[in-house]
Design an enzyme around this catalytic site. Structure first.
Site, PDB file in Angstrom:
ATOM      1  CB  VAL A  18     -22.146  42.157 -95.309  1.00 28.26           C
ATOM      2  CG1 VAL A  18     -23.399  43.013 -95.486  1.00 28.26           C
ATOM      3  CG2 VAL A  18     -20.949  42.827 -95.988  1.00 28.26           C
ATOM      4  CG  HIS A  35     -24.312  37.702 -97.966  1.00 27.15           C
ATOM      5  ND1 HIS A  35     -24.304  38.284 -96.718  1.00 27.15           N
ATOM      6  CD2 HIS A  35     -23.029  37.320 -98.209  1.00 27.15           C
ATOM      7  CE1 HIS A  35     -23.070  38.268 -96.232  1.00 27.15           C
ATOM      8  NE2 HIS A  35     -22.284  37.680 -97.110  1.00 27.15           N
ATOM      9  CG  HIS A  66     -20.418  34.190-100.440  1.00 25.30           C
ATOM     10  ND1 HIS A  66     -19.613  35.266-100.748  1.00 25.30           N
ATOM     11  CD2 HIS A  66     -20.764  34.353 -99.140  1.00 25.30           C
ATOM     12  CE1 HIS A  66     -19.473  36.034 -99.684  1.00 25.30           C
ATOM     13  NE2 HIS A  66     -20.157  35.510 -98.689  1.00 25.30           N
TER      14      HIS A  66
HETATM   15  P1  AMP Z   1     -19.357  37.837 -95.914  1.00 27.48           P
HETATM   16  O1  AMP Z   1     -17.930  37.846 -95.491  1.00 27.48           O
HETATM   17  O2  AMP Z   1     -19.921  36.454 -96.060  1.00 27.48           O
HETATM   18  O3  AMP Z   1     -20.219  38.729 -95.033  1.00 27.48           O
HETATM   19  O4  AMP Z   1     -19.396  38.411 -97.387  1.00 27.48           O
HETATM   20  C1  AMP Z   1     -19.528  39.757 -97.699  1.00 27.48           C
HETATM   21  C2  AMP Z   1     -19.202  39.882 -99.156  1.00 27.48           C
HETATM   22  O5  AMP Z   1     -19.703  41.109 -99.630  1.00 27.48           O
HETATM   23  C3  AMP Z   1     -17.706  39.868 -99.453  1.00 27.48           C
HETATM   24  O6  AMP Z   1     -17.403  38.788-100.343  1.00 27.48           O
HETATM   25  C4  AMP Z   1     -17.456  41.230-100.103  1.00 27.48           C
HETATM   26  O7  AMP Z   1     -16.487  41.181-101.130  1.00 27.48           O
HETATM   27  C5  AMP Z   1     -18.829  41.581-100.626  1.00 27.48           C
HETATM   28  N1  AMP Z   1     -19.080  43.009-100.797  1.00 27.48           N
HETATM   29  C6  AMP Z   1     -18.789  44.019 -99.935  1.00 27.48           C
HETATM   30  N2  AMP Z   1     -19.213  45.200-100.423  1.00 27.48           N
HETATM   31  C7  AMP Z   1     -19.802  44.932-101.624  1.00 27.48           C
HETATM   32  C8  AMP Z   1     -20.435  45.727-102.630  1.00 27.48           C
HETATM   33  N3  AMP Z   1     -20.552  47.064-102.499  1.00 27.48           N
HETATM   34  N4  AMP Z   1     -20.911  45.109-103.741  1.00 27.48           N
HETATM   35  C9  AMP Z   1     -20.787  43.771-103.886  1.00 27.48           C
HETATM   36  N5  AMP Z   1     -20.216  42.967-102.972  1.00 27.48           N
HETATM   37  C10 AMP Z   1     -19.721  43.536-101.866  1.00 27.48           C
END
Ligand code: AMP
Ligand code: ZN
Length: 114
Positions: A96, A100, A102
């Site tokens: 995404v 963000h 984690h």
């Molecule tokens: P990244 O791979 O670091 O970009 O992390 C994106 C994170 O967003 C992943 O751990 C997904 O599980 C999480 N994610 C995707 N869609 C949603 C959502 N609608 N609500 C909460 N988390 C989400």
């Protein structure tokens, strides 16, 4: 504001399991948790990735760890510890493209890379 997934969550257009919110940040449970506790801390400003931080974002970034500690205290994992991960770009595995942090907790985490 950009129409990315996290911007939509911030706007409230997509529901989320929110644990913290102020003027500059929203934190919610990850939809696909990689640990018993998996919280995402998201700056409301649409910054694509760590590599896209601009001059002036330092103050925003400086606040993140205080917020994480506040969440850790409220969710009772401050004492036992936790891991903070930021994936950046293709090689970092970022999916995404809205910065963000984690926050993983709730068990002894494996697969230590560094
Ligand atoms: P990244 O791979 O670091 O970009 O992390 C994106 C994170 O967003 C992943 O751990 C997904 O599980 C999480 N994610 C995707 N869609 C949603 C959502 N609608 N609500 C909460 N988390 C989400
Ligand atoms: Zn966004």
């Amino acid at each position: 504001m950009e129409e990315c997934l996290f911007c939509k969550i911030i706007k409230g257009d997509i529901p989320s399991n929110k644990v913290y919110e102020d003027d500059e940040f929203l934190a919610c449970h990850d939809i696909n948790p990689a640990a018993p506790i998996h919280i995402l801390v998201i700056p409301k400003k649409h910054i694509k990735s760590l590599a896209d931080l601009e001059k002036g974002d330092e103050q925003l970034m400086g606040k993140i760890y205080g917020i994480i500690n506040k969440i850790a205290e409220e969710h009772n994992f401050k004492q036992d510890g936790y891991r903070v991960i930021v994936n950046c770009g293709r090689n970092g595995g970022q999916e995404v493209m809205h910065l963000h942090f984690h926050v993983l907790a709730g068990k002894k985490l494996g697969e230590k890379i560094v």
